[in-house]
Design a protein around this motif. Structure first.
Motif, short mmCIF file in Angstrom:
data_model
loop_
_atom_site.label_atom_id
_atom_site.label_comp_id
_atom_site.label_asym_id
_atom_site.label_seq_id
_atom_site.Cartn_x
_atom_site.Cartn_y
_atom_site.Cartn_z
N ARG A 149 -0.23 1.86 -2.92
CA ARG A 149 -2.03 2.09 -3.26
C ARG A 149 -2.38 1.92 -1.48
NH1 ARG A 149 -3.69 -2.33 -7.38
NH2 ARG A 149 -5.55 -1.77 -7.33
N PHE A 150 -2.49 1.86 -0.33
CA PHE A 150 -3.31 1.90 0.73
C PHE A 150 -1.86 1.62 1.77
CE2 PHE A 150 -6.13 0.04 -2.80
CZ PHE A 150 -7.42 0.54 -1.84
N THR A 151 -2.60 1.95 3.21
CA THR A 151 -1.16 1.81 4.31
C THR A 151 -2.02 0.57 4.38
OG1 THR A 151 -1.90 4.30 4.47
CG2 THR A 151 -1.44 2.27 5.88
N PHE A 152 -1.77 -0.37 5.04
CA PHE A 152 -1.22 -1.38 5.18
C PHE A 152 -2.04 -1.73 6.97
CE2 PHE A 152 -0.47 -5.88 7.99
CZ PHE A 152 -1.82 -6.70 7.41
N ASP A 153 -3.13 -1.49 8.15
CA ASP A 153 -2.97 -1.70 8.95
C ASP A 153 -2.70 -2.44 9.52
OD1 ASP A 153 -3.71 -0.51 11.35
OD2 ASP A 153 -5.60 0.04 11.58
N GLU A 212 -7.44 -8.30 6.36
CA GLU A 212 -6.88 -6.46 6.23
C GLU A 212 -6.86 -6.13 5.24
OE1 GLU A 212 -6.82 -3.78 8.13
OE2 GLU A 212 -5.40 -3.20 6.93
N ARG A 213 -6.79 -5.31 4.83
CA ARG A 213 -6.35 -5.10 2.93
C ARG A 213 -5.48 -3.98 3.03
NH1 ARG A 213 -8.24 -1.63 0.45
NH2 ARG A 213 -8.36 -2.69 -1.87
N GLY A 214 -5.54 -2.50 3.75
CA GLY A 214 -5.48 -2.05 3.66
C GLY A 214 -6.58 -0.33 3.54
N ILE A 215 -5.91 0.27 4.21
CA ILE A 215 -7.29 1.50 4.45
C ILE A 215 -6.55 2.64 3.36
CG2 ILE A 215 -7.85 0.88 6.81
CD1 ILE A 215 -6.24 2.83 8.11
N ARG A 216 -7.05 3.62 3.61
CA ARG A 216 -7.14 4.73 2.79
C ARG A 216 -6.70 5.86 3.26
NH1 ARG A 216 -10.48 6.38 -2.83
NH2 ARG A 216 -8.68 4.86 -3.19
N PHE A 266 0.48 2.31 12.31
CA PHE A 266 1.39 1.96 12.23
C PHE A 266 1.91 1.89 10.93
CE2 PHE A 266 5.29 -0.85 12.07
CZ PHE A 266 5.90 0.67 12.49
N ASP A 267 2.07 2.36 10.23
CA ASP A 267 2.53 2.64 8.43
C ASP A 267 3.40 1.78 8.24
OD1 ASP A 267 2.28 2.37 5.89
OD2 ASP A 267 2.78 4.48 5.85
N VAL A 268 3.30 -0.28 8.20
CA VAL A 268 4.23 -0.86 7.85
C VAL A 268 4.70 -0.89 6.99
CG1 VAL A 268 2.63 -2.74 7.92
CG2 VAL A 268 4.68 -2.97 9.01
N ASN A 269 4.32 -0.45 5.59
CA ASN A 269 4.44 -0.69 3.61
C ASN A 269 5.41 0.16 3.85
OD1 ASN A 269 2.19 -1.93 3.18
ND2 ASN A 269 1.11 -0.16 2.14
N ALA A 270 5.88 2.25 5.06
CA ALA A 270 6.76 2.14 4.79
C ALA A 270 7.58 1.74 5.09
CB ALA A 270 6.15 3.77 6.05
N ILE A 271 8.16 1.44 5.84
CA ILE A 271 9.61 0.33 6.45
C ILE A 271 10.01 -0.17 4.92
CG2 ILE A 271 10.68 -1.21 7.98
CD1 ILE A 271 9.10 -0.07 9.65
N PRO A 272 9.43 -0.61 4.34
CA PRO A 272 10.19 -1.62 3.41
C PRO A 272 10.41 -0.17 2.42
CG PRO A 272 7.98 -2.75 3.22
CD PRO A 272 8.58 -1.49 4.76
N LEU A 273 9.54 0.55 2.52
CA LEU A 273 9.63 1.19 0.71
C LEU A 273 10.66 2.14 1.90
CD1 LEU A 273 8.46 2.44 -1.59
CD2 LEU A 273 7.08 3.88 0.44
N LYS A 322 -13.67 -8.79 3.41
CA LYS A 322 -12.41 -7.50 3.30
C LYS A 322 -12.46 -6.80 4.41
CE LYS A 322 -9.18 -9.02 -0.72
NZ LYS A 322 -8.50 -8.67 -1.82
N ARG A 323 -11.80 -5.74 4.33
CA ARG A 323 -12.19 -4.36 5.43
C ARG A 323 -12.14 -3.15 4.47
NH1 ARG A 323 -8.17 -1.10 9.63
NH2 ARG A 323 -9.54 0.07 9.98
N GLY A 324 -13.30 -3.18 4.65
CA GLY A 324 -13.70 -1.96 3.71
C GLY A 324 -12.00 -0.74 3.87
N MET A 325 -11.71 -0.12 2.75
CA MET A 325 -10.46 0.43 2.87
C MET A 325 -11.24 1.99 3.52
SD MET A 325 -11.46 2.21 -0.91
CE MET A 325 -11.56 0.85 -1.96
#
Lengths: 351, 351, 351, 351
Positions: B247-251, B236-240, C250-257, B207-210
């Motif tokens: 919870r995180f931002t999926f990159d 890829e599991r999201g960055i801070r 690109f904040d893809v999480n933001a789209i469905p949110l 996993k990628r470090g956040m």
């Protein structure tokens, strides 16, 4: 803990939340607001409860109102923790300076740097035998051999040693030489390692993870404290932000905030925070003005030849200048430099 | 590597830089610009050289022009790495889905969830026996007992197992049960652990470090690869970031970027990236549309009772719906779901 | 709103908080917890109340439980807003693509690009006449002259025009040509400008500030909506994070949110989000898979000669390929491309 | 500027890059490295060139080696800029303190606060008549009426006034009252506004955008400077990071960095940076220790009743204490408080 319901939550959904709270062993306390209802959860809640409750139908969000750390919190222990290393008292209102090379390289350089920082008035010698390196193709420290060089420097100068431990399997070996164990930023949430250093009785300097909120940093301390080791020193070393002109962003706000929230001493690392030697002095002074109990500074006899982080190391001359300025600043702030230990106060040449 | 001089650098300073480059065993190549001079460093440079050179007088900055990772880079190995787990081929252009509980809790729930994800078409069962928990007061997983439950679920369903290892001392034990070892985000730069899993021959999902840049993530992979284990799967599991609504931002940018820069397969974790179950499906679809080779998804038979991360777990019904949508999306993109293994393709009830 | 008291707050301090809440015209509702007390504030609260209450003695923090935006919220208006531009319906479940040059440069290039995107199936022509440029030494757009070129391209192709407005004093002039006004990321909290475009009746595409939380973005929309203009289209264009391998994240999480929180249509800009043309297609597909109502894409007849942002522009060929893939993806997702307007559906050569 | 080629770039691709560089009017200088080739671009390059060159086939990245700002740079102007406001010299090595309410509310409060900060030794009175507010439902300032109250406070106390301007159309009106115009963080890249204040001859205090790199901040200053107004004061006010325990993260590194890179004076705003009154004093002292030329501090006669940002305002007593500590710190650092103007030095009661 407060369960915030959606604006269109039904009566049945609210009752289901109340029931679930009681099932989990807590007391529920619903409040009907103008826009939405909330349900307070009364009792000794735990963080996971947020997840348990937020999946219920009709719930908008769940908000914690308690600190998740206890042992590290001033709410539980209002009195400043003072960590003792020989005659040194860290967190006592007197400034303590730890200085030395980032990496232990040659015996010659380490001894020369140790002598130099001692003469300039440092209280503790730093040096890395085990180094976390981003690339596997980089120098990773001399390991055991490095520890021996540090031990020699300790004998020579009388300075206590702080050095990093990376691997839970190395804790015992590092304890043979180190007076303070350092947990690096990249291990800020390496829980097996935190537990392992929680079981020893040596002081531990816990660097903030470059990604860690103040809360997570204090929770990392909590991992150590909860194993029985109460000698934890916090170290702010910069967080990762969008700014790339400096290596990290030194979070100076965190210094007074942590001093207020926690009873643990807080040290600042202006070297890694900035990544540039010419920013080390101003940021070091800033950290102290903000309330830091001391500093962790990189110094190298010959930064041109440092095996790591040369760009952020001070020369002995620049370090002596920093100590001089720190003396004046400490007096003005009513937090003078910690007196030197006896053997250290003796003429350096004679040691 | 390019050494950029200050605009007012003297001739002597430039010559000193050139001399130092040669001392270090490289070739120097100075270029006089209109505003400032630069000196190119020719040869097989290493990252630390930046520090060595940036401390010299008259130097403004030092810029690397090469990738710091080699084994992970497509420049070194242009062909896609395919990681094999039994009959599964991860990174082969067919989508692979790993699903299951965040934490192993009771045998009953794990088996029920395993059965459910198998029926919905998952290829691998996930489940955490050792859990990294921010607070020491949180549930930390069932450890060995958890591994036994996973082993039972494997026997029952025929699904290979992915589970996390936190401590280098647990690697052997985890290998007894796991088909894929997972390195969590908080251990993204835990180098002793990375080395340890580099010495085994089981696939490792990293996993990628956040907090990790794409470069640092690939360098973490390089730590594993350089020990000999070439079966690395990136996740890829999201960055801070500053955004707290998730919870995180999926990159999502990182997915095609890493596919271009590296030959390793890339999997996406839409559960931790979002922290909210209702965002899991759209972000999962987005990750696949962006080029991910598969997914790692949290599913729990009863999210109300999950011991961790319930808020981001899908119910079996929601997971089945995701698989359905994934099937259509994969077809449209020319990257269909990976066929199920034989024993899995058999009627689940009969297994 | 919940006022969380310190653990050692006195009875008098709690009473003072209750009194102040009543003075301010709200109802108070105290709850005594195990560790600490909280006081709920009942009534139509406003954000500033946080500040008013958090300065009182004994208060630890004040937590809002309501959305600060109303008009933009689905809680207030549950039905999807559909923004109409001629025959186009944005937010109707059919994908809308806006494409064209970042900057209007020469008439020749603009017309050629317009023709090309029209043939490939774009619905709206984008082009910047007024450009926000980080450096005053950069090209800032052709202004009025640029608007005229866009008007000509509109006549030639029948495509409606989207173009940016930077200055509240230019709103009327831009309205002469534009069918949709764009508010750029750097003006995401330029309140005089937001108000000005709130007073017109043309659709406004509001890019998210690169620093803005989803909440702040929706509040910026609220500034426009509260002036009477309900035709607001949101546009996710990447946020600023520590990752520098791409221009933004690109904040893809933001789209469905945002689709869940708000009734406004949401468009994605994969060009600025990534800054690299070879990431545009995968991120565009990801945005649509995540639920975006459409795309805003940079295309340039000759990216080699683009006056700005050439590195992120697609060639007409690459754009045509994207449209082709989008067609397949949209079908698979049940959200097909919006049909072309009549004049557009006619053979392009004849127009 | 350095064009870095891909490792597998062909000879033809390198030649094409060289040709394009010459077409654009620059000189090319290719260097063949071990892993890859680079082509240096010689001449007075501009930032857009990065885009022009990075789209060419075979190019990996393009790296700038020059500062993009000129007028703000110490490389162009090595001597400290001193901004004069009446008898005050900002940037002269003497600390200047600007203090007052965030928002102008009632005449009574403003005058009382003005009197109080004057007595405590402040040099400039701050107060917002036009307020940028995140929510349209928040108090947005009294506008013209607020300016009149400030004018009255100026007459009463003799203190020069700093106040914010939000809208390019208000610049003239604000100039009637203000001695220093403030550009707020949200307008850090509002280029029409920056240009407008670049055309006047009043000093402008330019707050750093909460998202802006140091380079972008200096480029924003460049926008003002390039219009002719050389009286620019920079103000660090915190950047947005993942840390939410404080309102923003005060970037203390930026203070010495900007003092080194630029000749412009740098002021610190510890109130917005922290968002908590009890962090204001330590962060203010830190900023000064790091090299700031002065402070911008929120003070309110009655923080309980402040119309905005009460939580971060100091009471007059706390402000007097800060001034006292600042006096000692300034002496220790060799940068004492700026002497008060004559009319100000006179007994306050008599004024």
């Amino acid at each position: 803990m407060i369960v915030v319901m959606q604006t269109d939550a039904t009566e049945a959904q609210i009752l289901r939340v109340q029931k679930r709270i009681r099932e989990l062993g807590f007391k529920d306390h619903p409040i009907r607001g103008v826009e939405r209802s909330v349900v307070a959860v009364l009792g000794q809640v735990f963080p996971e409860l947020v997840d348990e409750l937020s999946v219920l139908d009709g719930v908008d969000t769940v908000i914690r109102v308690s600190r998740s750390y206890k042992l590290a919190s001033r709410e539980v222990n209002p009195y400043d923790t003072v960590v003792r290393v020989g005659g040194l008292e860290i967190g006592s209102g007197k400034l303590v300076v730890m200085a030395g090379q980032c990496s232990v390289d040659t015996e010659e350089y380490v001894l020369a740097t140790a002598q130099a920082v001692r003469e300039a008035g440092a209280h503790v010698l730093r040096g890395g035998a085990f180094k976390p390196r981003t690339s596997p193709h980089s120098f990773e420290g001399h390991g055991q051999k490095g520890l021996k060089i540090l031990a020699k420097a300790k004998t020579k100068t009388g300075l206590p040693i702080i050095t990093e431990v990376l691997d839970p399997r190395d804790v015992d070996a590092v304890c043979q030489t180190a007076d303070i164990l350092q947990i690096g930023s990249r291990n800020g949430q390496n829980f097996p390692l935190l537990k392992e250093v929680g079981r020893i009785d040596k002081p531990v300097l816990l660097k903030r993870g470059m990604w860690a909120t103040v809360e997570e940093w204090l929770l990392a301390a909590e991992h150590i404290l909860s194993q029985g080791n109460r000698n934890v020193i916090l170290c702010e070393r910069g967080i990762r932000t969008f700014e790339t002109a400096t290596r990290f962003t030194f979070d100076v706000n965190a210094i007074p905030l942590v001093k207020r929230e926690s009873h643990l001493p807080v040290i600042a690392d202006p070297s890694h925070s900035t990544g540039r030697w010419y920013l080390v002095e101003p940021v070091a002074l800033a950290a102290v003005a903000a309330g830091a109990d001391g500093l962790l500074v990189e110094v190298h006899q010959s930064p041109d030849h440092a095996l790591s982080d040369g760009a952020q190391s001070l020369t002995p001359d620049n370090f002596a200048r920093l100590m001089e300025r720190l003396r004046g600043l400490g007096e003005a702030l009513g937090r003078p430099l910690h007196p030197l230990a006896e053997q250290q106060a003796a003429p350096a040449k004679a040691s």
